[in-house]
Design a protein around this motif. Structure first.
Motif, PDB file in Angstrom:
ATOM      1  N   TYR A   1      49.857  36.894  46.736  1.00 50.38           N
ATOM      2  CA  TYR A   1      48.743  37.720  46.311  1.00 50.38           C
ATOM      3  C   TYR A   1      48.189  38.513  47.500  1.00 50.38           C
ATOM      4  O   TYR A   1      48.387  38.144  48.658  1.00 50.38           O
ATOM      5  CB  TYR A   1      47.637  36.851  45.695  1.00 50.38           C
ATOM      6  CG  TYR A   1      47.201  35.690  46.567  1.00 50.38           C
ATOM      7  CD1 TYR A   1      46.171  35.821  47.492  1.00 50.38           C
ATOM      8  CD2 TYR A   1      47.839  34.455  46.468  1.00 50.38           C
ATOM      9  CE1 TYR A   1      45.773  34.759  48.292  1.00 50.38           C
ATOM     10  CE2 TYR A   1      47.460  33.380  47.264  1.00 50.38           C
ATOM     11  CZ  TYR A   1      46.434  33.531  48.177  1.00 50.38           C
ATOM     12  OH  TYR A   1      46.056  32.483  48.972  1.00 50.38           O
TER      13      TYR A   1
ATOM     14  N   LEU B   1      41.641  35.612  48.281  1.00 53.82           N
ATOM     15  CA  LEU B   1      42.150  36.690  47.450  1.00 53.82           C
ATOM     16  C   LEU B   1      41.193  37.870  47.496  1.00 53.82           C
ATOM     17  O   LEU B   1      39.979  37.691  47.548  1.00 53.82           O
ATOM     18  CB  LEU B   1      42.287  36.190  46.006  1.00 53.82           C
ATOM     19  CG  LEU B   1      42.867  37.126  44.958  1.00 53.82           C
ATOM     20  CD1 LEU B   1      44.329  37.428  45.268  1.00 53.82           C
ATOM     21  CD2 LEU B   1      42.753  36.478  43.584  1.00 53.82           C
TER      22      LEU B   1
ATOM     23  N   HIS C   1      43.508  41.953  39.513  1.00 57.68           N
ATOM     24  CA  HIS C   1      44.866  42.282  39.934  1.00 57.68           C
ATOM     25  C   HIS C   1      45.845  42.143  38.774  1.00 57.68           C
ATOM     26  O   HIS C   1      45.725  41.211  37.968  1.00 57.68           O
ATOM     27  CB  HIS C   1      45.318  41.346  41.063  1.00 57.68           C
ATOM     28  CG  HIS C   1      44.419  41.346  42.249  1.00 57.68           C
ATOM     29  ND1 HIS C   1      44.508  42.288  43.246  1.00 57.68           N
ATOM     30  CD2 HIS C   1      43.407  40.517  42.601  1.00 57.68           C
ATOM     31  CE1 HIS C   1      43.577  42.043  44.169  1.00 57.68           C
ATOM     32  NE2 HIS C   1      42.897  40.975  43.789  1.00 57.68           N
TER      33      HIS C   1
ATOM     34  N   LEU D   1      49.289  40.942  37.094  1.00 58.83           N
ATOM     35  CA  LEU D   1      50.050  39.709  37.309  1.00 58.83           C
ATOM     36  C   LEU D   1      51.515  39.921  36.944  1.00 58.83           C
ATOM     37  O   LEU D   1      51.837  40.587  35.953  1.00 58.83           O
ATOM     38  CB  LEU D   1      49.476  38.587  36.437  1.00 58.83           C
ATOM     39  CG  LEU D   1      50.267  37.267  36.386  1.00 58.83           C
ATOM     40  CD1 LEU D   1      50.260  36.567  37.733  1.00 58.83           C
ATOM     41  CD2 LEU D   1      49.714  36.354  35.295  1.00 58.83           C
TER      42      LEU D   1
ATOM     43  N   ALA E   1      52.915  41.974  46.121  1.00 63.44           N
ATOM     44  CA  ALA E   1      51.602  41.494  46.562  1.00 63.44           C
ATOM     45  C   ALA E   1      50.943  42.512  47.495  1.00 63.44           C
ATOM     46  O   ALA E   1      49.726  42.726  47.447  1.00 63.44           O
ATOM     47  CB  ALA E   1      51.733  40.145  47.247  1.00 63.44           C
TER      48      ALA E   1
ATOM     49  N   TYR F   1      49.438  43.164  43.570  1.00 63.53           N
ATOM     50  CA  TYR F   1      49.808  42.281  42.473  1.00 63.53           C
ATOM     51  C   TYR F   1      49.661  40.810  42.850  1.00 63.53           C
ATOM     52  O   TYR F   1      49.863  40.431  44.010  1.00 63.53           O
ATOM     53  CB  TYR F   1      51.269  42.509  42.065  1.00 63.53           C
ATOM     54  CG  TYR F   1      51.515  43.791  41.305  1.00 63.53           C
ATOM     55  CD1 TYR F   1      51.708  43.776  39.930  1.00 63.53           C
ATOM     56  CD2 TYR F   1      51.561  45.014  41.976  1.00 63.53           C
ATOM     57  CE1 TYR F   1      51.943  44.958  39.236  1.00 63.53           C
ATOM     58  CE2 TYR F   1      51.790  46.200  41.292  1.00 63.53           C
ATOM     59  CZ  TYR F   1      51.978  46.161  39.913  1.00 63.53           C
ATOM     60  OH  TYR F   1      52.202  47.336  39.222  1.00 63.53           O
ATOM     61  N   VAL F   2      49.331  39.995  41.861  1.00 63.45           N
ATOM     62  CA  VAL F   2      49.482  38.548  41.974  1.00 63.45           C
ATOM     63  C   VAL F   2      50.838  38.224  41.358  1.00 63.45           C
ATOM     64  O   VAL F   2      51.147  38.688  40.250  1.00 63.45           O
ATOM     65  CB  VAL F   2      48.367  37.789  41.223  1.00 63.45           C
ATOM     66  CG1 VAL F   2      48.656  36.289  41.181  1.00 63.45           C
ATOM     67  CG2 VAL F   2      47.019  38.045  41.874  1.00 63.45           C
TER      68      VAL F   2
ATOM     69  N   TRP G   1      41.509  31.766  39.147  1.00 68.04           N
ATOM     70  CA  TRP G   1      42.521  32.795  38.924  1.00 68.04           C
ATOM     71  C   TRP G   1      42.183  33.719  37.761  1.00 68.04           C
ATOM     72  O   TRP G   1      42.483  34.913  37.798  1.00 68.04           O
ATOM     73  CB  TRP G   1      43.899  32.152  38.743  1.00 68.04           C
ATOM     74  CG  TRP G   1      44.424  31.600  40.016  1.00 68.04           C
ATOM     75  CD1 TRP G   1      44.489  30.290  40.395  1.00 68.04           C
ATOM     76  CD2 TRP G   1      44.902  32.360  41.128  1.00 68.04           C
ATOM     77  NE1 TRP G   1      44.985  30.174  41.665  1.00 68.04           N
ATOM     78  CE2 TRP G   1      45.249  31.428  42.145  1.00 68.04           C
ATOM     79  CE3 TRP G   1      45.076  33.716  41.382  1.00 68.04           C
ATOM     80  CZ2 TRP G   1      45.756  31.831  43.383  1.00 68.04           C
ATOM     81  CZ3 TRP G   1      45.576  34.114  42.614  1.00 68.04           C
ATOM     82  CH2 TRP G   1      45.921  33.177  43.600  1.00 68.04           C
TER      83      TRP G   1
ATOM     84  N   SER H   1      40.414  36.764  38.657  1.00 70.50           N
ATOM     85  CA  SER H   1      41.104  37.693  39.563  1.00 70.50           C
ATOM     86  C   SER H   1      42.294  38.392  38.920  1.00 70.50           C
ATOM     87  O   SER H   1      42.916  39.241  39.553  1.00 70.50           O
ATOM     88  CB  SER H   1      41.571  36.939  40.810  1.00 70.50           C
ATOM     89  OG  SER H   1      40.483  36.315  41.465  1.00 70.50           O
ATOM     90  N   ILE H   2      42.611  38.023  37.690  1.00 70.61           N
ATOM     91  CA  ILE H   2      43.790  38.581  37.033  1.00 70.61           C
ATOM     92  C   ILE H   2      43.385  39.507  35.892  1.00 70.61           C
ATOM     93  O   ILE H   2      42.526  39.181  35.078  1.00 70.61           O
ATOM     94  CB  ILE H   2      44.697  37.446  36.500  1.00 70.61           C
ATOM     95  CG1 ILE H   2      45.346  36.705  37.676  1.00 70.61           C
ATOM     96  CG2 ILE H   2      45.771  37.996  35.573  1.00 70.61           C
ATOM     97  CD1 ILE H   2      46.117  35.475  37.276  1.00 70.61           C
TER      98      ILE H   2
END
Length: 339
Positions: free
Chosen positions: A44, A72, A77, A79, A101, A105-106, A148, A151-152
């Motif tokens: 990430y 992060l 972001h 995925l 990343a 991107y994760v 997560w 953050s996604i």
């Protein structure tokens, strides 16, 4: 008044990409199913530069520089889920995960029990439906985990698979196993690398615990990238023709002896709807060109250990794996961004 707003948005996008100068990395074991624990690796974007170290590296393959357990970047972001090929592992596409990343991107890669380098259990390998389910389990975890999920971007999720991993990913976008069609195809075109693994992978006959429905479509997967697919002829034509998720199919132009891309990637491209599939063949690539860059002397080293396996470090003449990766990444990123 619109121009300043547009420029501000553009500046923020550029700043975010420039800010991701390093790659964070974490690993954990997902044990929600105790009979099938999954080792998950995450790459990430991060603003931390130190302490950096190499991961996914060994005496034969080049790794990538990451900052373990880094923070992060505080934004949403996209995925990407990564699925390795037959007896591969999470390291195989680390070059791609690292590059993605850096672009914000994760990326989550996992080891599929039974068909990974580290687990050759025939029982788990024969549970063919578990591979797509593994990816769903990882996705569920990331979207439910407190850290997560914040953050996604749940509306920007893609899946990428190499070889048998591509076969697994295709099931998430609607392709379905058809044993009768597969047996017919194997009679017409016997292939030791696909048909020859039918018994081991549970494709010859029904398996204990097998689900009654072969429909594993997951609407959360918005795009799919298939890297030199294996097993395309096991899918029903009807299911392939109904796939609506955009799919990028990348094939290797040089046959390694029994896996011609025209019979796999080409077959898939032929039967997916034209409006949402993209298909490209790298004429100088071989099946394993989608793996990590090999170190000097790696072929000899591998051959001494397992004769014949040095092929994993071979590419077409007149090119290098690094050059191939650069083009592959450009094509994949363009598809993920614009499809």
């Amino acid at each position: 008044m619109k121009l300043p707003i547009v420029l501000s948005v553009l500046f923020l996008c550029i700043s975010k990409l420039a800010f991701a100068e390093s790659v964070g990395f974490q690993q954990f074991q997902l044990a929600s199913d105790t009979s099938r624990p999954l080792k998950v690796s995450l790459w990430y974007p991060t603003s931390q530069n130190t302490p950096s170290e190499s991961v996914a590296e060994n005496i034969a393959f080049v790794g990538t520089e990451v900052v373990k357990n880094a923070s992060l970047l505080p934004t949403k972001h996209p995925l990407v889920l990564l699925s390795h090929g037959y007896r591969g592992n999470w390291r195989n596409q680390s070059w791609l995960a690292n590059s993605l990343a850096l672009k914000g991107y994760v990326v989550a890669a996992l080891n599929h029990p039974g068909t990974t380098t580290f687990n050759h259990s025939r029982l788990q390998a024969s549970q063919w439906w578990q591979r797509p389910h593994d990816l769903v389990r990882v996705l569920d975890y990331l979207l439910e985990d407190t850290i997560w999920r914040a953050s996604i971007d749940a509306e920007n999720i893609s899946a990428i698979g190499h070889s048998l991993g591509g076969w697994s990913v295709m099931q998430l976008v609607g392709a379905q196993l058809d044993r009768d069609a597969f047996q017919t195809q194997c009679q017409l075109y016997p292939n030791p690398r696909t048909c020859g693994l039918a018994d081991e992978l549970g494709l010859s006959s029904s398996q204990p615990g097998e689900p009654t429905s072969f429909d594993f479509y997951d609407p959360r997967i918005k795009k799919a990238v298939i890297l030199d697919l294996g097993g395309a002829r096991s899918f029903s034509l009807k299911s392939m023709e109904k796939v609506e998720t955009p799919v990028l199919i990348l094939g290797a132009g040089i046959d390694i002896g029994d896996l011609p891309q025209a019979m796999e990637s080409g077959y898939l491209a032929e039967h997916l709807p034209l409006f949402n599939r993209h298909y490209k063949v790298y004429e100088q690539a071989m099946h394993f060109s989608f793996l990590q860059v090999c170190k000097p002397g790696a072929i000899t080293l591998i051959e001494e250990d397992v004769p014949g396996d040095g092929i994993v470090c071979k590419d077409g003449s007149g090119t290098s794996r690094l050059k191939l990766h650069q083009q592959m990444f450009k094509d994949i990123l363009s598809f993920l961004t614009h499809a």
